[in-house]
Design a protein around this motif. Structure first.
Motif, PDB file in Angstrom:
ATOM      1  N   VAL A  35      -1.658  63.474  12.024  1.00 16.18           N
ATOM      2  CA  VAL A  35      -1.176  64.574  12.870  1.00 16.18           C
ATOM      3  C   VAL A  35      -0.236  65.522  12.114  1.00 16.18           C
ATOM      4  CG1 VAL A  35      -1.549  63.449  15.091  1.00 16.18           C
ATOM      5  CG2 VAL A  35       0.602  63.067  13.880  1.00 16.18           C
ATOM      6  N   ILE A  36      -0.313  65.529  10.778  1.00 12.34           N
ATOM      7  CA  ILE A  36       0.486  66.480   9.992  1.00 12.34           C
ATOM      8  C   ILE A  36       0.092  67.894  10.411  1.00 12.34           C
ATOM      9  CG2 ILE A  36       0.839  67.475   7.681  1.00 12.34           C
ATOM     10  CD1 ILE A  36       0.769  64.661   6.548  1.00 12.34           C
ATOM     11  N   ILE A  49      12.514  63.062  20.181  1.00 11.62           N
ATOM     12  CA  ILE A  49      12.636  64.307  19.428  1.00 11.62           C
ATOM     13  C   ILE A  49      11.238  64.900  19.301  1.00 11.62           C
ATOM     14  CG2 ILE A  49      12.550  63.106  17.207  1.00 11.62           C
ATOM     15  CD1 ILE A  49      14.410  65.320  16.106  1.00 11.62           C
ATOM     16  N   SER A  50      11.142  66.201  19.552  1.00  8.50           N
ATOM     17  CA  SER A  50       9.855  66.880  19.556  1.00  8.50           C
ATOM     18  C   SER A  50       9.828  67.924  18.450  1.00  8.50           C
ATOM     19  CB  SER A  50       9.657  67.553  20.915  1.00  8.50           C
ATOM     20  OG  SER A  50       8.427  68.212  20.965  1.00  8.50           O
ATOM     21  N   GLY A  51       8.712  67.987  17.721  1.00  8.22           N
ATOM     22  CA  GLY A  51       8.579  68.969  16.660  1.00  8.22           C
ATOM     23  C   GLY A  51       7.239  68.848  15.975  1.00  8.22           C
ATOM     24  N   CYS A  52       7.093  69.571  14.885  1.00  8.08           N
ATOM     25  CA  CYS A  52       5.854  69.595  14.110  1.00  8.08           C
ATOM     26  C   CYS A  52       6.013  68.676  12.893  1.00  8.08           C
ATOM     27  CB  CYS A  52       5.571  71.028  13.659  1.00  8.08           C
ATOM     28  SG  CYS A  52       4.061  71.198  12.702  1.00  8.08           S
ATOM     29  N   LEU A  63      10.175  66.023  10.325  1.00 10.08           N
ATOM     30  CA  LEU A  63       9.817  66.703  11.556  1.00 10.08           C
ATOM     31  C   LEU A  63      10.484  68.071  11.571  1.00 10.08           C
ATOM     32  CD1 LEU A  63       8.223  65.914  14.141  1.00 10.08           C
ATOM     33  CD2 LEU A  63      10.412  65.370  15.174  1.00 10.08           C
ATOM     34  N   ASP A  64       9.664  69.130  11.685  1.00  9.53           N
ATOM     35  CA  ASP A  64      10.177  70.498  11.745  1.00  9.53           C
ATOM     36  C   ASP A  64      10.442  70.831  13.213  1.00  9.53           C
ATOM     37  OD1 ASP A  64      10.331  73.316  12.107  1.00  9.53           O
ATOM     38  OD2 ASP A  64       9.275  73.640  10.230  1.00  9.53           O
ATOM     39  N   MET A  81       3.629  60.517  20.456  1.00  7.48           N
ATOM     40  CA  MET A  81       2.700  61.146  21.388  1.00  7.48           C
ATOM     41  C   MET A  81       2.412  62.572  20.915  1.00  7.48           C
ATOM     42  SD  MET A  81       2.921  61.758  25.494  1.00  7.48           S
ATOM     43  CE  MET A  81       4.225  62.984  25.430  1.00  7.48           C
ATOM     44  N   PRO A  82       1.143  62.865  20.557  1.00  9.92           N
ATOM     45  CA  PRO A  82       0.801  64.251  20.233  1.00  9.92           C
ATOM     46  C   PRO A  82       1.007  65.130  21.463  1.00  9.92           C
ATOM     47  CG  PRO A  82      -0.928  62.752  19.513  1.00  9.92           C
ATOM     48  CD  PRO A  82       0.017  61.968  20.380  1.00  9.92           C
ATOM     49  N   GLU A  83       1.480  66.347  21.267  1.00 15.22           N
ATOM     50  CA  GLU A  83       1.710  67.259  22.402  1.00 15.22           C
ATOM     51  C   GLU A  83       0.602  68.280  22.494  1.00 15.22           C
ATOM     52  OE1 GLU A  83       5.755  68.656  21.618  1.00 15.22           O
ATOM     53  OE2 GLU A  83       6.415  67.263  23.159  1.00 15.22           O
TER      54      GLU A  83
END
Length: 83
Positions: A35-36, A49-52, A63-64, A81-83
């Motif tokens: 999932v990069i 924490i949510s990010g790319c 994580l960006d 979890m992928p968003e």
């Protein structure tokens, strides 16, 4: 009688140092690598924490989050979890 001379080097044996080894969680690393470049939510032992996903190493993920890099230790990740 003391043979100590202050200006001479004295041999001090080195004590062995402890090394903490964290096993590589290959399945989590593989999942993160898949999932990069995508947005994910990482739940850690300290909260979510949510990010790319910017990069994945054997012991941490980068994580960006809105242009700022966070380095999260893989051993602290509870779920992904992928968003």
């Amino acid at each position: 009688m003391n043979n100590y001379q202050p200006n001479q080097m004295h041999y001090m044996p080195q004590m062995p140092q402890s090394i903490v080894v964290y096993p590589v969680d290959a399945y989590v690393v593989e999942t993160l690598k898949s999932v990069i470049g995508k947005q994910v939510l990482l739940e850690t032992t300290r909260g979510g924490i949510s990010g790319c996903i910017a990069d994945v190493k054997p012991d941490h993920v980068v994580l960006d989050v809105r242009g700022r890099n966070f380095f999260v230790r893989i051993c602290e990740i509870v779920w992904i979890m992928p968003e």
